[in-house]
Design a protein around this motif. Structure first.
Motif, PDB file in Angstrom:
ATOM      1  N   LEU A 118       0.834  -1.197   0.000  1.00  0.00           N
ATOM      2  CA  LEU A 118       0.000   0.000   0.000  1.00  0.00           C
ATOM      3  C   LEU A 118       0.874   1.254   0.000  1.00  0.00           C
ATOM      4  CD1 LEU A 118      -2.892  -1.004   2.404  1.00  0.00           C
ATOM      5  CD2 LEU A 118      -2.741  -1.160  -0.066  1.00  0.00           C
ATOM      6  N   ASP A 119       1.840   1.276   0.906  1.00  0.00           N
ATOM      7  CA  ASP A 119       2.775   2.403   0.925  1.00  0.00           C
ATOM      8  C   ASP A 119       3.425   2.573  -0.441  1.00  0.00           C
ATOM      9  OD1 ASP A 119       2.678   3.646   3.370  1.00  0.00           O
ATOM     10  OD2 ASP A 119       4.093   2.291   4.324  1.00  0.00           O
ATOM     11  N   GLY A 120       3.885   1.467  -0.955  1.00  0.00           N
ATOM     12  CA  GLY A 120       4.622   1.509  -2.216  1.00  0.00           C
ATOM     13  C   GLY A 120       3.773   1.964  -3.382  1.00  0.00           C
ATOM     14  N   LEU A 121       2.532   1.542  -3.402  1.00  0.00           N
ATOM     15  CA  LEU A 121       1.659   1.968  -4.498  1.00  0.00           C
ATOM     16  C   LEU A 121       1.448   3.470  -4.442  1.00  0.00           C
ATOM     17  CD1 LEU A 121      -0.957  -0.933  -4.652  1.00  0.00           C
ATOM     18  CD2 LEU A 121       0.834  -0.362  -6.304  1.00  0.00           C
ATOM     19  N   PHE A 122       1.334   3.979  -3.230  1.00  0.00           N
ATOM     20  CA  PHE A 122       1.125   5.420  -3.131  1.00  0.00           C
ATOM     21  C   PHE A 122       2.317   6.230  -3.541  1.00  0.00           C
ATOM     22  CE2 PHE A 122      -2.925   4.741  -1.687  1.00  0.00           C
ATOM     23  CZ  PHE A 122      -3.540   5.803  -2.321  1.00  0.00           C
ATOM     24  N   LEU A 123       3.447   5.674  -3.256  1.00  0.00           N
ATOM     25  CA  LEU A 123       4.665   6.327  -3.720  1.00  0.00           C
ATOM     26  C   LEU A 123       4.604   6.473  -5.237  1.00  0.00           C
ATOM     27  CD1 LEU A 123       6.840   7.330  -2.006  1.00  0.00           C
ATOM     28  CD2 LEU A 123       7.667   5.004  -1.757  1.00  0.00           C
ATOM     29  N   GLN A 124       4.131   5.443  -5.888  1.00  0.00           N
ATOM     30  CA  GLN A 124       4.061   5.487  -7.341  1.00  0.00           C
ATOM     31  C   GLN A 124       3.036   6.494  -7.826  1.00  0.00           C
ATOM     32  OE1 GLN A 124       4.597   1.386  -9.217  1.00  0.00           O
ATOM     33  NE2 GLN A 124       4.748   0.858  -7.059  1.00  0.00           N
ATOM     34  N   VAL A 125       1.940   6.613  -7.111  1.00  0.00           N
ATOM     35  CA  VAL A 125       0.948   7.628  -7.476  1.00  0.00           C
ATOM     36  C   VAL A 125       1.560   9.013  -7.317  1.00  0.00           C
ATOM     37  CG1 VAL A 125      -1.246   8.703  -6.905  1.00  0.00           C
ATOM     38  CG2 VAL A 125      -0.994   6.234  -6.742  1.00  0.00           C
ATOM     39  N   TRP A 126       2.319   9.152  -6.246  1.00  0.00           N
ATOM     40  CA  TRP A 126       2.916  10.441  -5.936  1.00  0.00           C
ATOM     41  C   TRP A 126       3.741  10.962  -7.111  1.00  0.00           C
ATOM     42  CZ3 TRP A 126       2.331  14.308  -2.791  1.00  0.00           C
ATOM     43  CH2 TRP A 126       3.359  15.229  -2.647  1.00  0.00           C
ATOM     44  N   PHE A 127       4.442  10.044  -7.754  1.00  0.00           N
ATOM     45  CA  PHE A 127       5.316  10.465  -8.846  1.00  0.00           C
ATOM     46  C   PHE A 127       4.639  10.422 -10.203  1.00  0.00           C
ATOM     47  CE2 PHE A 127       8.395   9.054  -5.603  1.00  0.00           C
ATOM     48  CZ  PHE A 127       8.944  10.306  -5.380  1.00  0.00           C
ATOM     49  N   ASP A 128       3.481   9.815 -10.265  1.00  0.00           N
ATOM     50  CA  ASP A 128       2.796   9.706 -11.548  1.00  0.00           C
ATOM     51  C   ASP A 128       1.307   9.616 -11.263  1.00  0.00           C
ATOM     52  OD1 ASP A 128       1.706   9.097 -13.931  1.00  0.00           O
ATOM     53  OD2 ASP A 128       2.760   7.205 -14.230  1.00  0.00           O
ATOM     54  N   GLU A 129       0.667  10.763 -11.290  1.00  0.00           N
ATOM     55  CA  GLU A 129      -0.734  10.775 -10.855  1.00  0.00           C
ATOM     56  C   GLU A 129      -1.657  10.012 -11.785  1.00  0.00           C
ATOM     57  OE1 GLU A 129       0.611  13.917 -13.199  1.00  0.00           O
ATOM     58  OE2 GLU A 129       1.129  13.547 -11.083  1.00  0.00           O
ATOM     59  N   THR A 130      -1.147   9.592 -12.934  1.00  0.00           N
ATOM     60  CA  THR A 130      -1.995   8.773 -13.807  1.00  0.00           C
ATOM     61  C   THR A 130      -1.939   7.299 -13.398  1.00  0.00           C
ATOM     62  OG1 THR A 130      -0.289   8.209 -15.431  1.00  0.00           O
ATOM     63  CG2 THR A 130      -1.398  10.329 -15.716  1.00  0.00           C
TER      64      THR A 130
END
Lengths: 211, 211
Positions: free
Chosen positions: A168-180
DNA sequence: ATATTTTGACCGACTGTTCGGTCGGAAAAA
DNA sequence: TTTTTCCGACCGAACAGTCGGTCAAAATAT
Protein backbone atom coordinates in the motif's frame (compact mmCIF):
# COMPACT_ATOMS: atom_id res chain seq x y z
CA UNK A 1 -13.35 28.47 28.86
CA UNK A 2 -9.72 28.21 29.66
CA UNK A 3 -8.03 24.87 29.28
CA UNK A 4 -10.86 23.97 26.95
CA UNK A 5 -10.13 26.92 24.74
CA UNK A 6 -6.41 26.21 24.95
CA UNK A 7 -6.91 22.66 23.76
CA UNK A 8 -8.95 23.82 20.79
CA UNK A 9 -6.45 26.44 19.84
CA UNK A 10 -3.59 24.00 20.11
CA UNK A 11 -5.45 21.68 17.82
CA UNK A 12 -6.13 24.53 15.42
CA UNK A 13 -2.44 25.39 15.29
CA UNK A 14 -1.57 21.75 14.68
CA UNK A 15 -3.99 21.54 11.79
CA UNK A 16 -2.76 24.78 10.29
CA UNK A 17 0.80 23.57 10.64
CA UNK A 18 -0.12 20.29 8.99
CA UNK A 19 -1.45 22.12 5.97
CA UNK A 20 1.61 24.30 5.67
CA UNK A 21 4.10 21.49 6.24
CA UNK A 22 2.25 19.40 3.65
CA UNK A 23 2.44 22.25 1.18
CA UNK A 24 6.00 23.45 1.77
CA UNK A 25 7.84 20.77 3.66
CA UNK A 26 9.48 21.18 7.05
CA UNK A 27 12.49 23.20 6.01
CA UNK A 28 10.50 25.20 3.53
CA UNK A 29 8.14 26.31 6.23
CA UNK A 30 8.78 29.41 8.29
CA UNK A 31 7.01 29.79 11.63
CA UNK A 32 5.48 32.97 10.29
CA UNK A 33 3.76 30.95 7.56
CA UNK A 34 2.08 28.77 10.12
CA UNK A 35 1.07 31.78 12.17
CA UNK A 36 -0.47 33.35 9.11
CA UNK A 37 -2.30 30.16 8.19
CA UNK A 38 -3.65 29.92 11.73
CA UNK A 39 -4.44 33.67 11.71
CA UNK A 40 -2.50 34.31 14.87
CA UNK A 41 0.72 36.08 15.76
CA UNK A 42 4.07 34.37 15.52
CA UNK A 43 4.69 34.71 19.23
CA UNK A 44 1.48 32.93 20.07
CA UNK A 45 2.73 29.72 18.56
CA UNK A 46 5.46 29.69 21.16
CA UNK A 47 2.82 29.87 23.87
CA UNK A 48 1.70 26.43 22.73
CA UNK A 49 4.87 24.78 21.48
CA UNK A 50 8.45 25.06 22.60
CA UNK A 51 9.98 24.92 19.16
CA UNK A 52 9.33 24.32 15.51
CA UNK A 53 10.51 20.77 16.00
CA UNK A 54 8.04 20.23 18.83
CA UNK A 55 5.22 21.51 16.69
CA UNK A 56 6.24 19.23 13.85
CA UNK A 57 6.25 16.29 16.20
CA UNK A 58 2.81 17.24 17.48
CA UNK A 59 1.56 17.27 13.88
CA UNK A 60 3.06 13.84 13.41
CA UNK A 61 1.35 12.40 16.46
CA UNK A 62 -1.96 13.94 15.50
CA UNK A 63 -1.63 12.50 12.02
CA UNK A 64 -0.75 9.00 13.22
CA UNK A 65 -3.53 8.93 15.73
CA UNK A 66 -6.24 10.01 13.38
CA UNK A 67 -5.14 7.64 10.63
CA UNK A 68 -4.75 4.51 12.68
CA UNK A 69 -8.03 5.27 14.41
CA UNK A 70 -9.74 5.64 11.06
CA UNK A 71 -8.48 2.31 9.78
CA UNK A 72 -9.55 0.60 12.94
CA UNK A 73 -13.02 2.04 12.61
CA UNK A 74 -13.16 0.89 9.02
CA UNK A 75 -12.33 -2.69 9.85
CA UNK A 76 -14.90 -2.89 12.63
CA UNK A 77 -17.56 -1.76 10.17
CA UNK A 78 -16.92 -4.60 7.79
CA UNK A 79 -19.03 -7.69 7.49
CA UNK A 80 -18.66 -10.96 5.65
CA UNK A 81 -15.99 -13.63 5.45
CA UNK A 82 -12.35 -12.94 6.21
CA UNK A 83 -11.34 -12.72 2.59
CA UNK A 84 -14.15 -10.32 1.78
CA UNK A 85 -13.32 -8.14 4.73
CA UNK A 86 -9.61 -8.21 4.00
CA UNK A 87 -10.22 -7.15 0.45
CA UNK A 88 -12.64 -4.46 1.53
CA UNK A 89 -10.25 -3.09 4.12
CA UNK A 90 -7.35 -2.85 1.72
CA UNK A 91 -9.45 -1.19 -0.95
CA UNK A 92 -10.87 1.18 1.59
CA UNK A 93 -7.41 2.19 2.80
CA UNK A 94 -6.26 2.81 -0.75
CA UNK A 95 -9.32 4.86 -1.52
CA UNK A 96 -8.95 6.93 1.62
CA UNK A 97 -5.37 7.72 0.76
CA UNK A 98 -6.22 8.46 -2.84
CA UNK A 99 -8.79 10.97 -1.64
CA UNK A 100 -6.23 12.80 0.49
CA UNK A 101 -3.20 12.81 -1.74
CA UNK A 102 -2.23 16.23 -0.45
CA UNK A 103 -1.67 14.82 3.00
CA UNK A 104 0.60 12.22 1.55
CA UNK A 105 3.28 14.86 1.26
CA UNK A 106 3.20 15.00 5.03
CA UNK A 107 3.94 11.32 5.29
CA UNK A 108 7.02 11.74 3.19
CA UNK A 109 8.08 14.64 5.29
CA UNK A 110 7.81 12.40 8.35
CA UNK A 111 9.83 9.69 6.69
CA UNK A 112 12.52 12.12 5.77
CA UNK A 113 12.58 13.63 9.23
CA UNK A 114 13.08 10.18 10.65
CA UNK A 115 16.34 10.07 8.74
CA UNK A 116 17.83 12.96 10.66
CA UNK A 117 19.51 12.12 13.89
CA UNK A 118 17.64 14.41 16.26
CA UNK A 119 14.15 13.60 15.11
CA UNK A 120 14.90 9.99 14.57
CA UNK A 121 14.34 8.58 18.01
CA UNK A 122 11.17 10.53 18.59
CA UNK A 123 9.60 9.48 15.31
CA UNK A 124 10.97 6.02 15.02
CA UNK A 125 9.20 4.55 18.00
CA UNK A 126 5.86 5.95 16.91
CA UNK A 127 6.28 4.84 13.33
CA UNK A 128 7.23 1.38 14.43
CA UNK A 129 4.04 1.25 16.44
CA UNK A 130 1.88 2.51 13.59
CA UNK A 131 3.24 -0.12 11.26
CA UNK A 132 2.85 -2.77 13.88
CA UNK A 133 -0.76 -1.74 14.43
CA UNK A 134 -1.52 -1.94 10.74
CA UNK A 135 0.19 -5.28 10.38
CA UNK A 136 -1.68 -6.62 13.38
CA UNK A 137 -4.98 -5.41 11.99
CA UNK A 138 -4.45 -7.19 8.70
CA UNK A 139 -2.73 -10.17 10.21
CA UNK A 140 -5.72 -10.75 12.47
CA UNK A 141 -8.00 -10.81 9.47
CA UNK A 142 -5.80 -13.34 7.72
CA UNK A 143 -5.61 -15.49 10.80
CA UNK A 144 -9.36 -15.43 10.97
CA UNK A 145 -9.46 -16.68 7.40
CA UNK A 146 -7.06 -19.47 8.22
CA UNK A 147 -9.09 -20.44 11.25
CA UNK A 148 -12.33 -20.50 9.30
CA UNK A 149 -10.75 -22.61 6.60
CA UNK A 150 -11.02 -19.93 3.93
CA UNK A 151 -7.26 -19.74 3.70
CA UNK A 152 -4.64 -22.43 3.64
CA UNK A 153 -3.28 -23.57 6.95
CA UNK A 154 0.20 -23.11 5.62
CA UNK A 155 -0.26 -19.35 5.29
CA UNK A 156 1.94 -17.34 7.65
CA UNK A 157 -0.18 -14.28 8.45
CA UNK A 158 2.48 -11.89 9.74
CA UNK A 159 4.77 -11.64 6.71
CA UNK A 160 1.84 -11.58 4.34
CA UNK A 161 0.27 -8.77 6.32
CA UNK A 162 3.57 -6.90 6.31
CA UNK A 163 3.84 -7.29 2.58
CA UNK A 164 0.34 -5.96 2.09
CA UNK A 165 0.98 -2.96 4.27
CA UNK A 166 4.19 -2.39 2.38
CA UNK A 167 2.49 -2.69 -0.97
CA UNK A 168 0.00 0.00 0.00
CA UNK A 169 2.77 2.40 0.92
CA UNK A 170 4.62 1.51 -2.22
CA UNK A 171 1.66 1.97 -4.50
CA UNK A 172 1.12 5.42 -3.13
CA UNK A 173 4.67 6.33 -3.72
CA UNK A 174 4.06 5.49 -7.34
CA UNK A 175 0.95 7.63 -7.48
CA UNK A 176 2.92 10.44 -5.94
CA UNK A 177 5.32 10.46 -8.85
CA UNK A 178 2.80 9.71 -11.55
CA UNK A 179 -0.73 10.77 -10.85
CA UNK A 180 -1.99 8.77 -13.81
CA UNK A 181 -0.90 5.59 -12.07
CA UNK A 182 -3.92 3.56 -11.01
CA UNK A 183 -3.17 2.49 -7.46
CA UNK A 184 -6.71 1.35 -6.77
CA UNK A 185 -6.71 -0.90 -9.79
CA UNK A 186 -3.32 -2.31 -8.89
CA UNK A 187 -4.45 -2.97 -5.33
CA UNK A 188 -7.50 -4.84 -6.60
CA UNK A 189 -5.44 -7.04 -8.88
CA UNK A 190 -2.94 -7.64 -6.11
CA UNK A 191 -5.71 -8.73 -3.78
CA UNK A 192 -7.19 -11.06 -6.37
CA UNK A 193 -3.82 -12.61 -6.96
CA UNK A 194 -2.99 -13.01 -3.30
CA UNK A 195 -6.43 -14.35 -2.48
CA UNK A 196 -6.02 -16.97 -5.11
CA UNK A 197 -2.66 -17.80 -3.63
CA UNK A 198 -3.97 -17.91 -0.10
CA UNK A 199 -7.21 -19.71 -0.84
CA UNK A 200 -7.66 -23.16 0.47
CA UNK A 201 -7.47 -25.50 -2.49
CA UNK A 202 -10.96 -26.85 -2.76
CA UNK A 203 -10.46 -29.32 -5.56
CA UNK A 204 -9.14 -32.67 -4.37
CA UNK A 205 -10.58 -34.54 -1.37
CA UNK A 206 -11.09 -31.90 1.31
CA UNK A 207 -8.08 -32.23 3.54
CA UNK A 208 -5.91 -29.37 4.67
CA UNK A 209 -2.82 -31.05 3.37
CA UNK A 210 -3.27 -30.58 -0.31
CA UNK A 211 -0.12 -30.97 -2.23
CA UNK B 1 44.63 15.60 -17.41
CA UNK B 2 41.96 18.19 -17.48
CA UNK B 3 38.46 17.20 -18.35
CA UNK B 4 39.36 13.66 -17.31
CA UNK B 5 40.52 14.80 -13.91
CA UNK B 6 37.55 17.14 -13.66
CA UNK B 7 35.13 14.31 -14.26
CA UNK B 8 36.73 12.18 -11.57
CA UNK B 9 36.70 15.00 -9.08
CA UNK B 10 33.10 15.75 -9.83
CA UNK B 11 32.24 12.14 -9.19
CA UNK B 12 34.23 12.18 -5.97
CA UNK B 13 32.31 15.21 -4.77
CA UNK B 14 29.02 13.55 -5.65
CA UNK B 15 29.92 10.46 -3.67
CA UNK B 16 31.08 12.45 -0.69
CA UNK B 17 27.89 14.46 -0.83
CA UNK B 18 25.85 11.27 -1.00
CA UNK B 19 27.44 10.02 2.19
CA UNK B 20 26.84 13.25 4.03
CA UNK B 21 23.28 13.70 2.78
CA UNK B 22 22.53 10.11 3.77
CA UNK B 23 23.92 10.73 7.22
CA UNK B 24 22.47 14.17 7.94
CA UNK B 25 19.71 14.83 5.45
CA UNK B 26 19.58 17.68 2.97
CA UNK B 27 18.76 20.49 5.37
CA UNK B 28 21.00 19.11 8.04
CA UNK B 29 23.95 19.21 5.69
CA UNK B 30 26.12 22.27 5.36
CA UNK B 31 28.25 22.74 2.29
CA UNK B 32 31.30 22.82 4.54
CA UNK B 33 30.46 19.28 5.70
CA UNK B 34 30.59 18.01 2.16
CA UNK B 35 33.82 19.86 1.49
CA UNK B 36 35.36 18.28 4.57
CA UNK B 37 34.12 14.82 3.59
CA UNK B 38 35.59 15.28 0.13
CA UNK B 39 38.77 16.79 1.62
CA UNK B 40 38.57 19.91 -0.45
CA UNK B 41 37.81 23.54 0.20
CA UNK B 42 34.30 24.83 0.32
CA UNK B 43 34.85 27.14 -2.63
CA UNK B 44 35.98 24.27 -4.80
CA UNK B 45 32.57 22.70 -4.68
CA UNK B 46 31.23 25.76 -6.45
CA UNK B 47 33.70 25.19 -9.25
CA UNK B 48 31.81 22.00 -10.01
CA UNK B 49 28.24 22.75 -9.02
CA UNK B 50 26.22 25.94 -9.18
CA UNK B 51 24.35 25.44 -5.96
CA UNK B 52 23.62 23.05 -3.13
CA UNK B 53 20.41 22.12 -4.89
CA UNK B 54 22.28 21.28 -8.08
CA UNK B 55 24.65 19.09 -6.18
CA UNK B 56 21.79 17.31 -4.49
CA UNK B 57 20.17 16.72 -7.83
CA UNK B 58 23.42 15.34 -9.21
CA UNK B 59 23.56 12.92 -6.29
CA UNK B 60 20.03 11.88 -7.07
CA UNK B 61 20.78 11.19 -10.72
CA UNK B 62 23.92 9.29 -9.86
CA UNK B 63 21.97 7.21 -7.36
CA UNK B 64 19.15 6.41 -9.77
CA UNK B 65 21.47 5.50 -12.56
CA UNK B 66 23.61 3.14 -10.56
CA UNK B 67 20.65 1.42 -8.95
CA UNK B 68 18.56 0.84 -12.02
CA UNK B 69 21.65 -0.32 -13.86
CA UNK B 70 22.42 -2.76 -11.09
CA UNK B 71 18.94 -4.29 -11.16
CA UNK B 72 19.08 -4.62 -14.90
CA UNK B 73 22.37 -6.43 -14.66
CA UNK B 74 20.95 -8.72 -12.03
CA UNK B 75 18.01 -9.77 -14.16
CA UNK B 76 20.13 -10.48 -17.19
CA UNK B 77 22.26 -12.81 -15.07
CA UNK B 78 19.35 -14.99 -14.12
CA UNK B 79 18.50 -18.32 -15.64
CA UNK B 80 15.57 -20.69 -15.37
CA UNK B 81 11.85 -20.35 -15.78
CA UNK B 82 10.01 -17.07 -15.44
CA UNK B 83 8.77 -17.80 -11.94
CA UNK B 84 12.22 -18.82 -10.78
CA UNK B 85 13.77 -15.71 -12.24
CA UNK B 86 11.08 -13.46 -10.88
CA UNK B 87 11.52 -14.86 -7.42
CA UNK B 88 15.30 -14.61 -7.68
CA UNK B 89 15.17 -11.02 -8.89
CA UNK B 90 12.90 -9.89 -6.09
CA UNK B 91 14.95 -11.62 -3.44
CA UNK B 92 18.11 -10.20 -4.93
CA UNK B 93 16.73 -6.67 -4.86
CA UNK B 94 15.68 -7.06 -1.26
CA UNK B 95 19.06 -8.41 -0.29
CA UNK B 96 20.90 -5.63 -2.07
CA UNK B 97 18.86 -3.01 -0.26
CA UNK B 98 19.24 -4.79 3.04
CA UNK B 99 22.98 -4.70 2.59
CA UNK B 100 22.98 -0.94 2.01
CA UNK B 101 20.48 0.24 4.56
CA UNK B 102 22.51 3.39 5.10
CA UNK B 103 21.82 4.50 1.57
CA UNK B 104 18.14 4.03 2.17
CA UNK B 105 18.16 7.28 4.10
CA UNK B 106 19.08 8.94 0.84
CA UNK B 107 16.03 7.54 -0.87
CA UNK B 108 13.82 9.04 1.78
CA UNK B 109 15.57 12.31 1.41
CA UNK B 110 14.78 12.23 -2.29
CA UNK B 111 11.17 11.41 -1.63
CA UNK B 112 10.87 14.28 0.78
CA UNK B 113 12.60 16.66 -1.59
CA UNK B 114 10.09 15.73 -4.25
CA UNK B 115 7.44 17.16 -1.96
CA UNK B 116 8.87 20.66 -2.11
CA UNK B 117 7.75 22.79 -4.96
CA UNK B 118 11.11 23.78 -6.41
CA UNK B 119 12.68 20.35 -6.46
CA UNK B 120 9.53 18.61 -7.41
CA UNK B 121 9.59 18.94 -11.15
CA UNK B 122 13.22 18.02 -11.44
CA UNK B 123 12.89 14.90 -9.33
CA UNK B 124 9.43 13.83 -10.31
CA UNK B 125 10.19 13.04 -13.91
CA UNK B 126 13.23 10.98 -12.99
CA UNK B 127 11.45 9.11 -10.25
CA UNK B 128 8.56 8.33 -12.54
CA UNK B 129 11.02 6.89 -14.98
CA UNK B 130 12.81 4.81 -12.37
CA UNK B 131 9.57 3.29 -11.18
CA UNK B 132 8.47 2.70 -14.73
CA UNK B 133 11.75 0.94 -15.48
CA UNK B 134 11.39 -1.31 -12.46
CA UNK B 135 7.80 -2.10 -13.27
CA UNK B 136 8.70 -2.87 -16.84
CA UNK B 137 11.52 -5.14 -15.76
CA UNK B 138 9.24 -7.19 -13.55
CA UNK B 139 6.27 -6.97 -15.82
CA UNK B 140 8.31 -8.42 -18.66
CA UNK B 141 9.23 -11.37 -16.51
CA UNK B 142 5.59 -11.97 -15.65
CA UNK B 143 4.55 -11.69 -19.25
CA UNK B 144 7.16 -14.24 -20.11
CA UNK B 145 5.62 -16.56 -17.55
CA UNK B 146 2.19 -16.03 -19.00
CA UNK B 147 3.48 -16.68 -22.49
CA UNK B 148 5.24 -19.85 -21.45
CA UNK B 149 2.13 -21.10 -19.70
CA UNK B 150 3.68 -20.99 -16.24
CA UNK B 151 1.23 -18.31 -15.20
CA UNK B 152 -2.47 -17.98 -15.81
CA UNK B 153 -3.52 -16.19 -18.94
CA UNK B 154 -5.82 -14.02 -16.85
CA UNK B 155 -2.91 -12.42 -15.03
CA UNK B 156 -2.50 -8.75 -15.79
CA UNK B 157 1.27 -8.21 -15.55
CA UNK B 158 1.44 -4.42 -15.11
CA UNK B 159 -0.54 -3.98 -11.90
CA UNK B 160 1.01 -7.07 -10.37
CA UNK B 161 4.46 -5.76 -11.20
CA UNK B 162 3.56 -2.39 -9.73
CA UNK B 163 2.36 -4.04 -6.56
CA UNK B 164 5.55 -6.01 -6.25
CA UNK B 165 7.70 -2.94 -6.73
CA UNK B 166 5.56 -1.16 -4.18
CA UNK B 167 5.83 -4.00 -1.72
CA UNK B 168 9.61 -3.85 -1.89
CA UNK B 169 9.64 -0.15 -1.10
CA UNK B 170 7.12 -0.70 1.63
CA UNK B 171 8.99 -3.55 3.23
CA UNK B 172 12.07 -1.42 3.43
CA UNK B 173 10.20 1.34 5.06
CA UNK B 174 9.30 -1.14 7.74
CA UNK B 175 12.90 -2.21 8.17
CA UNK B 176 13.87 1.42 8.44
CA UNK B 177 11.67 1.86 11.47
CA UNK B 178 12.30 -1.51 13.01
CA UNK B 179 15.59 -3.12 12.18
CA UNK B 180 14.44 -6.42 13.65
CA UNK B 181 11.79 -6.64 10.96
CA UNK B 182 12.60 -9.46 8.55
CA UNK B 183 12.03 -7.99 5.09
CA UNK B 184 13.76 -10.82 3.31
CA UNK B 185 11.55 -13.39 4.98
CA UNK B 186 8.44 -11.37 4.24
CA UNK B 187 9.45 -10.99 0.61
CA UNK B 188 9.92 -14.74 0.31
CA UNK B 189 6.50 -15.48 1.75
CA UNK B 190 4.95 -12.85 -0.44
CA UNK B 191 6.50 -14.38 -3.52
CA UNK B 192 5.33 -17.84 -2.56
CA UNK B 193 1.84 -16.58 -2.04
CA UNK B 194 1.73 -14.62 -5.26
CA UNK B 195 3.26 -17.43 -7.25
CA UNK B 196 0.59 -19.74 -6.01
CA UNK B 197 -1.98 -17.17 -7.00
CA UNK B 198 -0.46 -16.63 -10.40
CA UNK B 199 0.31 -20.24 -11.15
CA UNK B 200 -1.60 -21.95 -13.86
CA UNK B 201 -3.96 -24.36 -12.13
CA UNK B 202 -2.61 -27.78 -12.94
CA UNK B 203 -4.93 -30.00 -10.94
CA UNK B 204 -8.28 -30.92 -12.46
CA UNK B 205 -8.84 -31.26 -16.20
CA UNK B 206 -7.07 -28.15 -17.39
CA UNK B 207 -9.76 -25.48 -17.14
CA UNK B 208 -9.53 -22.38 -15.00
CA UNK B 209 -12.58 -23.08 -12.91
CA UNK B 210 -11.70 -25.89 -10.54
CA UNK B 211 -13.95 -26.74 -7.58
C1' DA C 1 -24.02 47.31 40.05
C1' DT C 2 -19.64 49.46 39.44
C1' DA C 3 -14.89 50.25 39.99
C1' DT C 4 -10.37 48.21 40.44
C1' DT C 5 -7.02 44.76 40.13
C1' DT C 6 -5.13 40.65 38.32
C1' DT C 7 -4.31 37.44 34.91
C1' DG C 8 -2.71 35.39 30.92
C1' DA C 9 -3.50 35.15 25.97
C1' DC C 10 -1.63 37.47 22.30
C1' DC C 11 1.58 39.89 19.49
C1' DG C 12 5.40 41.41 16.27
C1' DA C 13 9.79 44.11 16.38
C1' DC C 14 14.14 42.68 17.45
C1' DT C 15 18.48 39.74 17.95
C1' DG C 16 22.07 36.41 17.43
C1' DT C 17 23.26 33.01 14.59
C1' DT C 18 23.60 30.17 10.80
C1' DC C 19 24.74 29.16 6.15
C1' DG C 20 24.63 29.48 0.92
C1' DG C 21 27.23 31.68 -2.10
C1' DT C 22 31.22 35.12 -3.61
C1' DC C 23 35.65 36.78 -4.52
C1' DG C 24 40.36 37.92 -4.54
C1' DG C 25 44.30 35.89 -4.23
C1' DA C 26 47.49 31.57 -3.32
C1' DA C 27 49.15 27.39 -5.31
C1' DA C 28 49.89 24.28 -9.00
C1' DA C 29 50.14 23.13 -13.75
C1' DA C 30 51.20 24.11 -18.30
C1' DT D 1 54.82 33.67 -17.43
C1' DT D 2 50.18 32.45 -18.11
C1' DT D 3 46.43 29.67 -17.11
C1' DT D 4 43.87 26.79 -14.36
C1' DT D 5 42.49 25.05 -10.07
C1' DC D 6 41.75 25.65 -5.45
C1' DC D 7 40.61 27.89 -1.25
C1' DG D 8 38.59 29.95 3.06
C1' DA D 9 37.59 34.62 4.94
C1' DC D 10 33.83 37.28 4.20
C1' DC D 11 29.03 38.94 3.28
C1' DG D 12 24.20 39.51 3.70
C1' DA D 13 19.77 37.35 3.70
C1' DA D 14 16.92 34.47 6.24
C1' DC D 15 15.03 32.69 10.25
C1' DA D 16 14.08 30.51 15.05
C1' DG D 17 13.20 32.03 19.11
C1' DT D 18 12.73 36.10 22.74
C1' DC D 19 10.87 39.81 25.19
C1' DG D 20 8.53 43.76 26.62
C1' DG D 21 4.23 45.30 26.28
C1' DT D 22 -1.04 45.58 25.03
C1' DC D 23 -5.59 44.42 26.01
C1' DA D 24 -9.74 42.16 27.24
C1' DA D 25 -11.98 39.57 30.40
C1' DA D 26 -12.11 37.26 34.88
C1' DA D 27 -11.74 38.00 39.78
C1' DT D 28 -12.17 40.86 43.59
C1' DA D 29 -13.35 44.87 46.14
C1' DT D 30 -16.48 48.61 47.00
Amino acid sequence: MRSQHKKEKKRAIIEAAARVFARQGYSGTVIADIAREARIGKGTIYEYFDSKEDLFFAVFEWFCQSHVAQAQVQVSDLAGGASERLKALVISIVETFAAHLDLYALTMEFWAASATIRMRNRLKADFKEVYRDFRTLISALIQEGVASGEFKGTIDPEPIAASLVGALDGLFLQVWFDETFDAIGAARKLMECMMEGMAQARGPSEGKRDQ
